[in-house]
Design a protein around this motif. Structure first.
Motif, PDB file in Angstrom:
ATOM      1  N   GLN A   1       0.824  -1.210   0.000  1.00 16.36           N
ATOM      2  CA  GLN A   1       0.000   0.000   0.000  1.00 16.36           C
ATOM      3  C   GLN A   1       0.860   1.263   0.000  1.00 16.36           C
ATOM      4  O   GLN A   1       0.525   2.247  -0.657  1.00 16.36           O
ATOM      5  CB  GLN A   1      -0.943   0.023   1.208  1.00 16.36           C
ATOM      6  CG  GLN A   1      -2.081  -0.948   1.126  1.00 16.36           C
ATOM      7  CD  GLN A   1      -1.698  -2.338   1.618  1.00 16.36           C
ATOM      8  OE1 GLN A   1      -0.561  -2.587   2.014  1.00 16.36           O
ATOM      9  NE2 GLN A   1      -2.644  -3.252   1.584  1.00 16.36           N
TER      10      GLN A   1
ATOM     11  N   LYS B   1       2.294   1.850  -3.513  1.00 18.74           N
ATOM     12  CA  LYS B   1       1.246   2.358  -4.409  1.00 18.74           C
ATOM     13  C   LYS B   1       0.981   3.831  -4.142  1.00 18.74           C
ATOM     14  O   LYS B   1       0.818   4.629  -5.069  1.00 18.74           O
ATOM     15  CB  LYS B   1      -0.044   1.560  -4.237  1.00 18.74           C
ATOM     16  CG  LYS B   1      -0.026   0.207  -4.876  1.00 18.74           C
ATOM     17  CD  LYS B   1      -1.366  -0.482  -4.683  1.00 18.74           C
ATOM     18  CE  LYS B   1      -1.364  -1.882  -5.242  1.00 18.74           C
ATOM     19  NZ  LYS B   1      -2.643  -2.580  -5.020  1.00 18.74           N
ATOM     20  N   LEU B   2       0.946   4.214  -2.866  1.00 23.50           N
ATOM     21  CA  LEU B   2       0.702   5.613  -2.514  1.00 23.50           C
ATOM     22  C   LEU B   2       1.860   6.489  -2.961  1.00 23.50           C
ATOM     23  O   LEU B   2       1.654   7.563  -3.525  1.00 23.50           O
ATOM     24  CB  LEU B   2       0.464   5.764  -1.013  1.00 23.50           C
ATOM     25  CG  LEU B   2       0.248   7.194  -0.527  1.00 23.50           C
ATOM     26  CD1 LEU B   2      -0.962   7.820  -1.197  1.00 23.50           C
ATOM     27  CD2 LEU B   2       0.095   7.229   0.974  1.00 23.50           C
TER      28      LEU B   2
ATOM     29  N   ALA C   1       3.912   5.991  -5.387  1.00 19.08           N
ATOM     30  CA  ALA C   1       3.871   6.089  -6.849  1.00 19.08           C
ATOM     31  C   ALA C   1       2.768   7.034  -7.305  1.00 19.08           C
ATOM     32  O   ALA C   1       2.966   7.836  -8.224  1.00 19.08           O
ATOM     33  CB  ALA C   1       3.671   4.702  -7.453  1.00 19.08           C
ATOM     34  N   CYS C   2       1.621   6.970  -6.667  1.00 18.33           N
ATOM     35  CA  CYS C   2       0.504   7.842  -7.038  1.00 18.33           C
ATOM     36  C   CYS C   2       0.838   9.307  -6.760  1.00 18.33           C
ATOM     37  O   CYS C   2       0.580  10.181  -7.586  1.00 18.33           O
ATOM     38  CB  CYS C   2      -0.752   7.425  -6.285  1.00 18.33           C
ATOM     39  SG  CYS C   2      -2.209   8.387  -6.747  1.00 18.33           S
ATOM     40  N   VAL C   3       1.420   9.581  -5.601  1.00 11.57           N
ATOM     41  CA  VAL C   3       1.782  10.956  -5.259  1.00 11.57           C
ATOM     42  C   VAL C   3       2.861  11.465  -6.209  1.00 11.57           C
ATOM     43  O   VAL C   3       2.834  12.620  -6.636  1.00 11.57           O
ATOM     44  CB  VAL C   3       2.237  11.044  -3.785  1.00 11.57           C
ATOM     45  CG1 VAL C   3       2.871  12.379  -3.484  1.00 11.57           C
ATOM     46  CG2 VAL C   3       1.056  10.816  -2.862  1.00 11.57           C
TER      47      VAL C   3
ATOM     48  N   THR D   1       3.408  10.581  -9.319  1.00  7.75           N
ATOM     49  CA  THR D   1       3.023  10.703 -10.727  1.00  7.75           C
ATOM     50  C   THR D   1       1.728  11.484 -10.886  1.00  7.75           C
ATOM     51  O   THR D   1       1.751  12.645 -11.283  1.00  7.75           O
ATOM     52  CB  THR D   1       2.896   9.320 -11.378  1.00  7.75           C
ATOM     53  OG1 THR D   1       1.970   8.528 -10.624  1.00  7.75           O
ATOM     54  CG2 THR D   1       4.227   8.613 -11.447  1.00  7.75           C
ATOM     55  N   GLU D   2       0.599  10.871 -10.564  1.00  9.82           N
ATOM     56  CA  GLU D   2      -0.703  11.463 -10.854  1.00  9.82           C
ATOM     57  C   GLU D   2      -0.942  12.768 -10.089  1.00  9.82           C
ATOM     58  O   GLU D   2      -1.365  13.771 -10.675  1.00  9.82           O
ATOM     59  CB  GLU D   2      -1.814  10.465 -10.529  1.00  9.82           C
ATOM     60  CG  GLU D   2      -1.739   9.205 -11.354  1.00  9.82           C
ATOM     61  CD  GLU D   2      -2.636   8.109 -10.820  1.00  9.82           C
ATOM     62  OE1 GLU D   2      -3.547   8.410 -10.041  1.00  9.82           O
ATOM     63  OE2 GLU D   2      -2.404   6.952 -11.193  1.00  9.82           O
ATOM     64  N   ALA D   3      -0.670  12.768  -8.790  1.00  8.20           N
ATOM     65  CA  ALA D   3      -0.923  13.967  -7.992  1.00  8.20           C
ATOM     66  C   ALA D   3       0.043  15.087  -8.368  1.00  8.20           C
ATOM     67  O   ALA D   3      -0.339  16.257  -8.406  1.00  8.20           O
ATOM     68  CB  ALA D   3      -0.815  13.645  -6.504  1.00  8.20           C
TER      69      ALA D   3
ATOM     70  N   GLU E   1      -6.729  12.589  -6.754  1.00 13.28           N
ATOM     71  CA  GLU E   1      -6.370  11.526  -7.693  1.00 13.28           C
ATOM     72  C   GLU E   1      -6.010  10.241  -6.942  1.00 13.28           C
ATOM     73  O   GLU E   1      -6.149   9.157  -7.478  1.00 13.28           O
ATOM     74  CB  GLU E   1      -5.181  11.958  -8.556  1.00 13.28           C
ATOM     75  CG  GLU E   1      -5.397  13.243  -9.321  1.00 13.28           C
ATOM     76  CD  GLU E   1      -6.420  13.083 -10.423  1.00 13.28           C
ATOM     77  OE1 GLU E   1      -6.400  12.049 -11.102  1.00 13.28           O
ATOM     78  OE2 GLU E   1      -7.242  14.000 -10.590  1.00 13.28           O
ATOM     79  N   CYS E   2      -5.520  10.374  -5.719  1.00 14.23           N
ATOM     80  CA  CYS E   2      -5.028   9.231  -4.946  1.00 14.23           C
ATOM     81  C   CYS E   2      -5.935   8.905  -3.755  1.00 14.23           C
ATOM     82  O   CYS E   2      -5.488   8.255  -2.811  1.00 14.23           O
ATOM     83  CB  CYS E   2      -3.619   9.532  -4.433  1.00 14.23           C
ATOM     84  SG  CYS E   2      -2.457   9.996  -5.695  1.00 14.23           S
TER      85      CYS E   2
ATOM     86  N   VAL F   1      -6.257   5.166  -2.785  1.00 18.46           N
ATOM     87  CA  VAL F   1      -4.966   4.622  -2.376  1.00 18.46           C
ATOM     88  C   VAL F   1      -4.622   5.129  -0.973  1.00 18.46           C
ATOM     89  O   VAL F   1      -4.098   4.381  -0.142  1.00 18.46           O
ATOM     90  CB  VAL F   1      -3.870   5.018  -3.392  1.00 18.46           C
ATOM     91  CG1 VAL F   1      -2.528   4.449  -2.984  1.00 18.46           C
ATOM     92  CG2 VAL F   1      -4.242   4.543  -4.781  1.00 18.46           C
TER      93      VAL F   1
END
Length: 138
Positions: A37, A40-41, A43-45, A47-49, A96-97, A100
């Protein structure tokens, strides 16, 4: 650890409280048992965020953290593509996250109580020689 995952399976998707999306106060710890977890968080922060935050900054919708700094839009206008969702004033890049973050929070709330991970939440003291020196009056 196994019992927690069984309970997670039957409890369904975790939900964050209504309101703005925020990272937990213990972020960015990665307790044992929450590696998946946490990655994943992260990576999300990363890239997407971050991409959404940069778009908000280009349009001039972000808020300054400093009271004496005035926010201005970027000199170059972003190219507007038809059908593209542009950020609006007041958008939160962390939305976006959101799911996650909910999974990360549920896992960390459970795992940080365990003996092997409790040290991650303890404050630590910096040795005296590594502290900033206050200016001494002469």
């Amino acid at each position: 650890m196994v019992w927690g995952r069984i309970v997670d399976t039957f409890s369904g998707e975790p939900k964050l409280p209504p309101g703005p999306t925020r990272l937990p106060e213990y972020f960015p710890v990665e307790p044992k048992g929450c590696e998946r977890q946490a990655q994943k968080l992260f990576a999300c922060v990363a890239t997407e965020a971050t991409v959404k935050a940069r778009e908000i900054e280009k349009l001039g919708y972000h808020k300054s953290y400093y009271p004496d700094v005035e926010v201005k839009p970027a000199a170059e206008k972003p190219k507007i593509v038809e059908g593209e969702d542009l950020p609006k004033p007041g958008d939160n890049p962390l939305d976006e996250c959101r799911t996650v973050i909910a999974y990360y929070k549920r896992c960390c709330d459970r795992e940080l109580k365990k003996k092997q991970n409790w040290i991650l939440t303890e404050p630590y003291r910096v040795q005296e020689e590594y502290r900033y020196q206050k200016e001494q009056s002469k």
